[in-house]
Design a protein around this motif. Structure first.
Motif, PDB file in Angstrom:
ATOM      1  N   LYS A  62     -16.884 -23.060   3.748  1.00  0.00           N
ATOM      2  CA  LYS A  62     -17.755 -22.356   4.685  1.00  0.00           C
ATOM      3  C   LYS A  62     -18.965 -21.770   3.973  1.00  0.00           C
ATOM      4  CE  LYS A  62     -17.585 -18.878   8.329  1.00  0.00           C
ATOM      5  NZ  LYS A  62     -16.735 -17.962   9.085  1.00  0.00           N
ATOM      6  N   SER A  63     -18.788 -21.228   2.771  1.00  0.00           N
ATOM      7  CA  SER A  63     -19.898 -20.589   2.064  1.00  0.00           C
ATOM      8  C   SER A  63     -20.976 -21.597   1.670  1.00  0.00           C
ATOM      9  CB  SER A  63     -19.400 -19.832   0.834  1.00  0.00           C
ATOM     10  OG  SER A  63     -18.835 -20.717  -0.104  1.00  0.00           O
ATOM     11  N   ILE A  64     -20.576 -22.790   1.251  1.00  0.00           N
ATOM     12  CA  ILE A  64     -21.548 -23.832   0.895  1.00  0.00           C
ATOM     13  C   ILE A  64     -22.335 -24.261   2.135  1.00  0.00           C
ATOM     14  CG2 ILE A  64     -21.805 -26.209   0.091  1.00  0.00           C
ATOM     15  CD1 ILE A  64     -19.373 -25.697  -1.730  1.00  0.00           C
ATOM     16  N   THR A  65     -21.631 -24.455   3.240  1.00  0.00           N
ATOM     17  CA  THR A  65     -22.284 -24.842   4.491  1.00  0.00           C
ATOM     18  C   THR A  65     -23.246 -23.756   4.954  1.00  0.00           C
ATOM     19  OG1 THR A  65     -20.303 -26.086   5.130  1.00  0.00           O
ATOM     20  CG2 THR A  65     -21.885 -25.601   6.866  1.00  0.00           C
ATOM     21  N   GLU A  66     -22.809 -22.504   4.864  1.00  0.00           N
ATOM     22  CA  GLU A  66     -23.649 -21.390   5.298  1.00  0.00           C
ATOM     23  C   GLU A  66     -24.926 -21.283   4.447  1.00  0.00           C
ATOM     24  OE1 GLU A  66     -22.744 -16.972   6.995  1.00  0.00           O
ATOM     25  OE2 GLU A  66     -21.563 -17.650   5.294  1.00  0.00           O
ATOM     26  N   LYS A  67     -24.799 -21.464   3.145  1.00  0.00           N
ATOM     27  CA  LYS A  67     -25.973 -21.432   2.262  1.00  0.00           C
ATOM     28  C   LYS A  67     -26.927 -22.576   2.580  1.00  0.00           C
ATOM     29  CE  LYS A  67     -23.667 -19.198  -1.605  1.00  0.00           C
ATOM     30  NZ  LYS A  67     -23.113 -19.345  -2.951  1.00  0.00           N
ATOM     31  N   GLU A  68     -26.385 -23.753   2.806  1.00  0.00           N
ATOM     32  CA  GLU A  68     -27.216 -24.911   3.137  1.00  0.00           C
ATOM     33  C   GLU A  68     -27.975 -24.687   4.448  1.00  0.00           C
ATOM     34  OE1 GLU A  68     -28.530 -29.020   2.509  1.00  0.00           O
ATOM     35  OE2 GLU A  68     -27.752 -27.451   1.230  1.00  0.00           O
ATOM     36  N   LEU A  69     -27.287 -24.178   5.458  1.00  0.00           N
ATOM     37  CA  LEU A  69     -27.937 -23.944   6.744  1.00  0.00           C
ATOM     38  C   LEU A  69     -28.988 -22.833   6.639  1.00  0.00           C
ATOM     39  CD1 LEU A  69     -24.938 -24.363   9.199  1.00  0.00           C
ATOM     40  CD2 LEU A  69     -26.852 -25.924   8.843  1.00  0.00           C
TER      41      LEU A  69
END
Length: 92
Positions: A62-69
């Motif tokens: 979730k943290s990687i996805t959130e940073k990317e978004l």
């Protein structure tokens, strides 16, 4: 983890659907080239100065996805011809 953004945007300088689509296509192409996302216009196709785009990013956490978004939103905000009005984030 799958992150899904919906962004309502305004394109104030567009005086026709053709101008709106040119701006939107340029923004979408640059976002696709820079980030590993799927993006598409999902609403307001018949309105000159308004659009809604959907953006999806998938990664292992979730943290990687959130940073990317967040990087996608920052980059989207850097375009002077389009203004993000409202954004919602959902997790699938």
């Amino acid at each position: 983890m799958i992150g899904y953004l919906e962004c309502d945007c305004m394109i104030y300088d567009a005086q026709s659907l053709k101008e709106k689509r040119a701006v939107l296509q340029r923004v979408i192409t640059r976002l696709k080239q820079r980030f590993n996302i799927s993006i598409s216009e999902i609403d307001h196709q018949d309105v000159w100065q308004r659009t809604k785009i959907g953006i999806v990013s998938i990664s292992s956490s979730k943290s990687i996805t959130e940073k990317e978004l967040q990087k996608v939103l920052d980059y989207l905000d850097s375009f002077p011809e389009i203004e993000r009005a409202e954004t919602s984030l959902d997790w699938l």
